[in-house]
Motif scaffolding. Structure first.
Motif, mmCIF file in Angstrom:
data_model
loop_
_atom_site.group_PDB
_atom_site.id
_atom_site.type_symbol
_atom_site.label_atom_id
_atom_site.label_comp_id
_atom_site.label_asym_id
_atom_site.label_seq_id
_atom_site.Cartn_x
_atom_site.Cartn_y
_atom_site.Cartn_z
ATOM 1 N N THR A 109 -4.424 -5.558 6.567
ATOM 2 C CA THR A 109 -4.919 -6.705 7.321
ATOM 3 C C THR A 109 -4.735 -6.458 8.821
ATOM 4 N N ARG A 118 -9.400 -2.701 8.502
ATOM 5 C CA ARG A 118 -9.704 -2.997 7.093
ATOM 6 C C ARG A 118 -10.947 -2.267 6.594
ATOM 7 N N HIS A 119 -11.838 -1.855 7.504
ATOM 8 C CA HIS A 119 -13.024 -1.094 7.095
ATOM 9 C C HIS A 119 -12.650 0.329 6.667
ATOM 10 N N THR A 137 0.846 -1.199 0.000
ATOM 11 C CA THR A 137 0.000 0.000 0.000
ATOM 12 C C THR A 137 0.878 1.244 0.000
ATOM 13 N N SER A 146 -9.239 1.112 5.820
ATOM 14 C CA SER A 146 -8.164 0.940 4.842
ATOM 15 C C SER A 146 -8.195 -0.519 4.384
ATOM 16 N N PRO A 147 -8.963 -0.818 3.325
ATOM 17 C CA PRO A 147 -9.161 -2.211 2.910
ATOM 18 C C PRO A 147 -7.886 -2.997 2.612
#
Length: 63
Positions: free
Chosen positions: A44, A37-38, A15, A40-41
């Motif tokens: 992990t 993750r919600h 990323t 910043s998808p």
């Protein structure tokens, strides 16, 4: 770290998200590692933990 990415600032693997951005979210308690993750998808829960660990190591080295 890549010199051509974010001026060499450490990012989450795969990323362009700076590690300290994620570490601050988790450390401040604003966001749990499972919930990162919600926001910043590409991040992990393990990567969020790693970012927090790295942030703590950097602070420890600076002290």
């Amino acid at each position: 770290m890549r010199a051509a990415r974010m001026g060499g600032w450490p990012t989450i693997k795969g990323t362009r998200i700076p590690y300290d951005t994620i570490a601050q979210l988790v450390e401040d308690g604003d966001v749990g590692v499972e919930d990162v993750r919600h926001y910043s998808p590409g991040v992990t829960p393990d990567a969020a933990r790693d970012a927090l660990d790295f942030e703590q190591a950097v602070r420890g080295a600076a002290a």
